[in-house]
Write an enzyme that holds these catalytic residues in place. Structure first.
Site, PDB file in Angstrom:
ATOM      1  N   ASP A   1       5.815  10.678   6.242  1.00 18.33           N
ATOM      2  CA  ASP A   1       4.500  11.058   6.518  1.00 18.33           C
ATOM      3  C   ASP A   1       4.246  11.384   7.980  1.00 18.33           C
ATOM      4  OD1 ASP A   1       3.884  10.784   3.798  1.00 18.33           O
ATOM      5  OD2 ASP A   1       2.261   9.406   4.050  1.00 18.33           O
TER       6      ASP A   1
ATOM      7  N   ASP B   1      -0.867  -3.305  -1.270  1.00 14.73           N
ATOM      8  CA  ASP B   1      -0.022  -4.335  -2.117  1.00 14.73           C
ATOM      9  C   ASP B   1      -0.848  -5.513  -2.565  1.00 14.73           C
ATOM     10  OD1 ASP B   1      -0.828  -5.383   0.374  1.00 14.73           O
ATOM     11  OD2 ASP B   1       1.267  -5.355   1.514  1.00 14.73           O
TER      12      ASP B   1
END
Length: 479
Positions: free
Chosen positions: A87, A235
Site C-alpha cells: 500500500d 489481529d
C-alpha cells in the site's frame, strides 16, 4: 473527614485496584510454570499449499531483507506462494517490484499486489490478498521480521490437526542491545510472549494472533467473518472471533522469529498507542458476545482481563497525582496500621510485575544475568508510558477507530537516511509537556521526602520521576 483521610482512602483504593492486576500476573506466572510440553508432529506425507502474505506500507529500508528471508524458506517450491501486499506511497513499491521480478526470474512463485488506497489499512490489504491466495494455509510476516528458513517446516505440521485454526510463533529481537529503550522493550515483549501466551494457551484460555509470525488456516479466517477493520488491532479481533467460531489455536514458544524493536521513543509510543487503543476497541466490540457465548467462565474472565489490561494506565496516572500527598498525609497521621496496609497493597501492585518480568527473562534463555539488571528500566518505562497509554484507552472507549499508523523501521539504514525519511517535529506537544510536568512533580516529591527524612518512600517516588522524565525527554530527542 479531613483532607488527609480523603487522600489516604482514595490512594489506598487505587492501589487496591492495581493490586488486582498484579495478582493476575501471579496467576499467569503459576499457569506458565504448570505448562505442558508439545511434541512436534511428524511432517505430513504431502506438504499443504501455503501462501505467505507480506503487508507493506512505506518499508523502503527493510523490504529487501524481508523478501530475501521469505524467498529462502525451506519448503517445496511448488507448494509455496508469496504475496507482497503493498500500500506504499513512497519508493518502496519500486524497490519491492524490482526484487519481486528478480525472484520470479529465479523461479519463485511471488507476486506484488499494489493498492492505490489504504482502505481498511493492514486488514484491508490482507483481505484483498486473500481473494487471490492459492494456499489453504496463510502465513503472515510484517516488514520488520526476518523468519528463518525452517519456519514453515516447524509450524505447518501443527496444522495437520484439523481443529487447529492458527499457529503463533514467539517474537525474538534483532536489536536488543541498541539502547536502554530496546533493552527495556525486549523484556516487556518477553513478558507477553514467554509468560502470557504460554499461560493462556496451556491453561485452556484463549489467546491472540499477534499480527505476524503466524500461520492461519484459511477456513478459520472465513468462518470468523474475515479480516475486519473496525478496530486498530485486527489481529486480536479476528483471533477472538475465530475462537468463538470453535477453532483452537496453538502457541509455539520455542519457535522464535526475530524482529526489529522500535529504535526511538516516538516510534515506540506510536506502536503502543495503537495496541492499547485497539485492545479497548476489541473489548467494546467482542466482550458482550463472549459473555453471551456458551464457553467456560474461565475463558470469559481471562478474555476480559486480556482486552482491558490497559485500563490500569489511567489508574497509574491517578496514583501518580496522589502519591506525594499520600506520603505527607500518612506521615502526618503517623498511623502504623495505615503504613502496613500501604506497604501490603503497594507490594501487591508492584512486586508481581518484578517477578513476572524476571521469570520472562529467565524463560527466554537470552543473556539472563545481563537482562535481569534492567528491571528498574522496565518498570520505569512502564510507568512513564502511563499518560500516553491513558490517552489511547480513552480514545478506544470514546473515539473513532482512527488511522492505522505504522511503526517506522530502519533496518540497516544509516541514522541520517532514516531521520530524513521519518522527520518529526521536536516541538513539545501537550502530551510531552504533561510527561515532563509529571516528572517534575514527582522530582519535587523526592526532594520533599528527602528533606523530611521519609526515605522509605524515596525509591518509589524516584521510579515515577525517572519513568516520566525518560519518556518525555526521549520523545523530544531526535533519532
Amino acid at each position: 473527614m479531613v483532607w488527609t483521610d480523603v487522600i489516604l482512602v482514595t490512594y489506598l483504593t487505587v492501589l487496591a485496584a492495581l493490586s488486582v492486576n498484579g495478582l493476575h500476573r501471579l496467576w499467569m506466572l503459576g499457569a506458565y510454570l504448570r505448562r505442558r510440553t508439545y511434541e512436534t508432529p511428524p511432517a505430513p506425507r504431502e506438504w499443504p499449499q501455503v501462501t505467505i502474505q507480506l503487508p507493506l506500507f512505506n518499508e523502503r529500508f527493510v523490504v529487501e531483507r524481508l523478501l530475501d528471508a521469505v524467498a529462502a524458506m525451506d519448503y517445496p517450491s511448488d507448494r509455496l506462494h508469496i504475496q507482497v501486499l503493498d500500500d506504499s506511497l513512497d519508493d518502496t513499491t519500486a524497490i519491492a517490484q524490482a526484487k519481486v521480478d528478480a525472484l520470479a526470474a529465479e523461479g519463485v512463485d511471488i507476486v506484488l499486489l499494489h493498492r492505490t488506497d489504504r482502505t481498511g489499512f493492514k486488514a484491508g490489504a490482507l483481505e484483498a490478498g486473500l481473494a487471490s491466495a492459492k494456499g489453504d494455509l496463510i502465513a503472515i510476516f510484517d516488514a520488520d521480521f526476518v523468519p528463518q528458513a525452517s519456519f514453515l517446516r516447524h509450524a505447518v505440521p501443527h496444522l495437520v490437526d484439523g481443529s487447529i485454526g492458527m499457529v503463533q510463533a514467539r517474537w525474538g529481537h534483532l536489536n536488543t542491545d541498541e539502547s536502554w529503550l530496546t533493552r527495556a522493550q525486549s523484556v516487556l515483549l518477553d513478558g507477553h510472549f514467554v509468560i502470557e501466551h504460554t499461560a493462556r494457551h496451556h491453561s485452556g484460555r484463549w489467546f491472540n494472533f499477534n499480527g505476524t509470525a503466524g500461520v492461519w488456516r484459511r477456513q478459520a479466517i472465513v468462518d470468523a467473518g474475515g479480516w475486519q477493520h473496525d478496530t486498530l488491532t485486527e489481529d486480536m479481533d479476528l483471533s477472538y472471533r475465530a475462537q468463538l467460531a470453535g477453532w483452537d489455536f496453538r502457541y509455539l514458544v520455542d519457535l522464535v522469529v526475530p524482529a526489529e524493536l522500535p529504535r526511538d521513543m516516538a516510534a515506540f509510543k506510536t506502536q503502543q498507542h495503537r495496541w492499547a487503543k485497539g485492545s479497548i476497541q476489541c473489548a467494546r466490540k467482542l466482550l458482550p458476545t463472549i459473555w453471551r457465548a456458551e464457553v467456560p467462565l474461565a475463558i470469559k474472565l481471562e478474555a476480559t482481563a486480556h482486552m482491558t489490561a490497559n485500563v490500569s494506565y489511567p489508574l497509574v496516572v491517578f496514583l501518580t497525582l496522589l502519591l506525594p500527598w499520600a506520603v505527607v498525609a500518612r506521615m502526618n497521621d503517623g498511623a502504623e496500621l495505615l503504613l502496613a496496609i500501604d506497604l501490603l497493597l503497594f507490594t501487591a501492585a508492584v512486586l508481581p510485575f518484578v517477578v513476572f518480568y524476571g521469570a520472562a527473562v529467565v524463560g527466554s534463555g537470552d543473556r539472563i544475568g545481563h537482562r535481569l539488571i534492567r528491571m528498574p528500566l522496565v518498570l520505569a518505562l512502564g510507568l512513564g508510558m502511563a499518560i500516553s497509554q491513558t490517552r489511547a484507552v480513552f480514545g478506544g472507549l470514546f473515539g473513532e477507530v482512527g488511522t492505522f499508523v505504522r511503526t517506522p523501521k530502519r533496518g540497516a539504514a544509516r541514522s541520517g537516511l532514516y531521520q530524513a525519511a521519518f522527520q518529526r517535529a521536536s516541538a513539545m506537544t501537550w502530551l510531552t509537556f504533561l510527561e515532563l510536568a509529571f516528572a517534575s512533580y514527582m522530582f519535587a516529591g523526592c526532594l520533599y521526602a528527602l528533606g523530611m527524612g521519609y526515605l522509605a518512600s524515596l525509591p518509589f517516588l524516584a521510579l515515577f520521576a525517572g519513568g516520566y522524565g525518560a519518556v518525555g525527554l526521549g520523545t523530544l530527542r531526535r533519532t
